[in-house]
Design an enzyme around this catalytic site. Structure first.
Site, short mmCIF file in Angstrom:
data_model
loop_
_atom_site.label_atom_id
_atom_site.label_comp_id
_atom_site.label_asym_id
_atom_site.label_seq_id
_atom_site.Cartn_x
_atom_site.Cartn_y
_atom_site.Cartn_z
NE ARG A 223 74.09 46.31 45.73
CZ ARG A 223 75.43 46.94 45.02
NH1 ARG A 223 75.94 47.85 45.58
NH2 ARG A 223 75.90 45.95 44.37
CB ALA B 255 70.60 46.25 22.52
N GLY C 63 75.10 46.14 41.21
CA GLY C 63 76.43 47.03 40.86
C GLY C 63 76.66 47.36 39.43
NE ARG D 115 81.01 42.85 48.95
CZ ARG D 115 79.76 43.80 48.88
NH1 ARG D 115 78.40 43.27 48.97
NH2 ARG D 115 80.10 44.95 48.51
CG ASP E 228 72.76 35.46 41.20
OD1 ASP E 228 72.44 35.32 40.15
OD2 ASP E 228 73.49 34.75 42.01
CG ASP F 174 78.46 36.60 40.56
OD1 ASP F 174 77.99 37.49 39.81
OD2 ASP F 174 78.14 36.94 41.86
CE LYS G 230 108.56 31.78 40.14
NZ LYS G 230 107.22 31.61 39.49
CB THR H 148 77.48 41.30 37.66
OG1 THR H 148 78.57 41.15 38.77
CG2 THR H 148 76.99 39.53 37.11
CG ASP I 7 81.44 40.12 41.05
OD1 ASP I 7 82.45 40.80 40.64
OD2 ASP I 7 80.64 40.27 41.84
#
Ligand code: ADP
Ligand code: F6P
Length: 324
Positions: free
Chosen positions: A76, A26, A15, A175, A107, A133, A218, A129, A131
């Site tokens: 991908r 860089a 992604g 995800r 990853d 993660d 609320k 990423t 994410d």
């Protein structure tokens, strides 16, 4: 003594993430400054196998630091998951004189980089990423931009939600990882946060909290739902039926992955990209650049991939406490 590295390649994979262009810039400029040549590989591992390889000069990366996406495109590639695909990738690197490769991605992309390293191509990964993660690093390129984009969008939904005294389920990306949801939950003061790492599927408890919030006065009820849980639209229908409160779902989607990178993403990406090119210039291989405990460091790719990351309990508990 390590063989002198004369030419390196750079690709983006998986992604895309805002700040990837700053990292590419860089890598290219650091390599050139250190006397190396640089080749850009288009469309990740798919482009490598198709030999979509271009020479990159310093001017090729002018005017890109502020642009979202990736000028090298990303993809991908199933073929690269096979040993034959990886062998072919290593052979193509050798054919084009690529002694080292910077892989900017997540990853999965680093698993691929590890395979190339085992086949004799020096590789260094840079975490890109939205994410957040990747276990070995406290920072991944794109997270800061994505989470700020999501936060601003949620503020807007909140305004209209309050005006109409509605309940809103807002779905953010992630995800398998709930970091965007967690951060937005705190930053937007959401009444509930549903994270793939934590959600137990107890919708009745969620409904009970919405009813209690309404009784407590609320005017709106914001629920941030991570993509990994999904089903926001049907969840909204069920909540409306159970509570009698008008409920709407908003799926933020890919707008979170695009856009001009924040200052933080540009700076971290620049430092990480420069570090990756420097590691290759030093003849290092199979390394993953990371930002850990306030420092830029690097890890062995396989060791890094074995590390585990989870949502910090303290942050999760605080996010819940601050809206009650
Ligand atoms: P990300 O890098 O963002 O996690 P993916 O998991 O989709 O994204 O991985 C990107 C690409 O990396 C895959 O399409 C594939 O080409 C390559 N890749 C992923 N896992 C492996 C693996 N185990 N071995 C070799 N290559 C892999
Ligand atoms: O970039 C990370 C991510 O946005 C995940 O949160 C999401 O699950 C995935 O990418 C979706 O990517 P795509 O739809 O491009 O396969």
């Amino acid at each position: 003594m390590a063989k002198e590295v004369k030419t390196i390649g750079v690709l983006t994979s998986g992604g895309d993430a805002p700040g990837m262009n700053a990292a590419i810039r860089a890598v290219v400029r650091t390599a050139i400054n250190k006397g190396m040549k640089v080749k850009g590989i288009m469309r990740g591992y798919a482009g490598l196998l198709q030999e979509e390889i271009i020479d990159m000069e310093s001017t090729n990366v002018s005017n890109i630091i502020y642009r979202g996406g990736t000028i090298l495109y990303t993809a991908r590639c199933m073929e690269f998951m096979t040993p034959e695909g990886q062998e072919l990738g290593a052979e193509i690197c050798r054919k084009h004189g690529i002694d080292g490769l910077v892989v900017i991605g997540g990853d999965g992309s680093f698993r691929g980089a590890g395979k190339l390293a085992a086949l004799g191509v020096n590789t260094v990964g840079v975490p890109g990423t939205i994410d957040l993660d990747i276990a070995c690093t406290d920072y991944t390129i794109g997270f800061d931009t994505a989470v700020n984009t999501a936060m601003e969008a949620i503020d807007r939904v909140r305004d209209t939600s309050t005006s109409h005294e509605r309940c809103s389920i807002i779905e953010v990306m992630g995800r398998n990882a709930g970091y965007i949801a967690l951060w937005c939950g705190i930053a937007n003061g959401a009444e509930d946060i549903l994270l793939p790492e934590r959600y137990d599927g107890n919708e009745q408890a969620l409904i009970n909290r919405i009813i209690a919030n309404r009784k407590a006065g609320k005017k709106h009820n914001i629920i941030i739902n991570a993509e990994g849980i999904g089903h926001s639209t049907s969840m909204a229908r069920r909540i409306e039926a159970a509570t009698g409160i008008e409920t709407r779902a908003t799926i933020l989607g890919y707008m979170q992955r695009g856009g001009t990178p924040t200052c933080k993403d540009r700076v971290y990406a620049s430092i990480m990209g420069a570090k990756a090119a420097t590691l290759l210039a030093e003849g290092r291989s199979n390394r993953l650049v990371a930002y850990k405990n306030g420092e830029y460091v690097d890890f062995d790719i396989q060791e890094a991939l074995q590390m585990k990351k989870d949502i910090p309990d303290e942050q999760y508990e605080i996010s819940k406490m601050l809206v009650r």
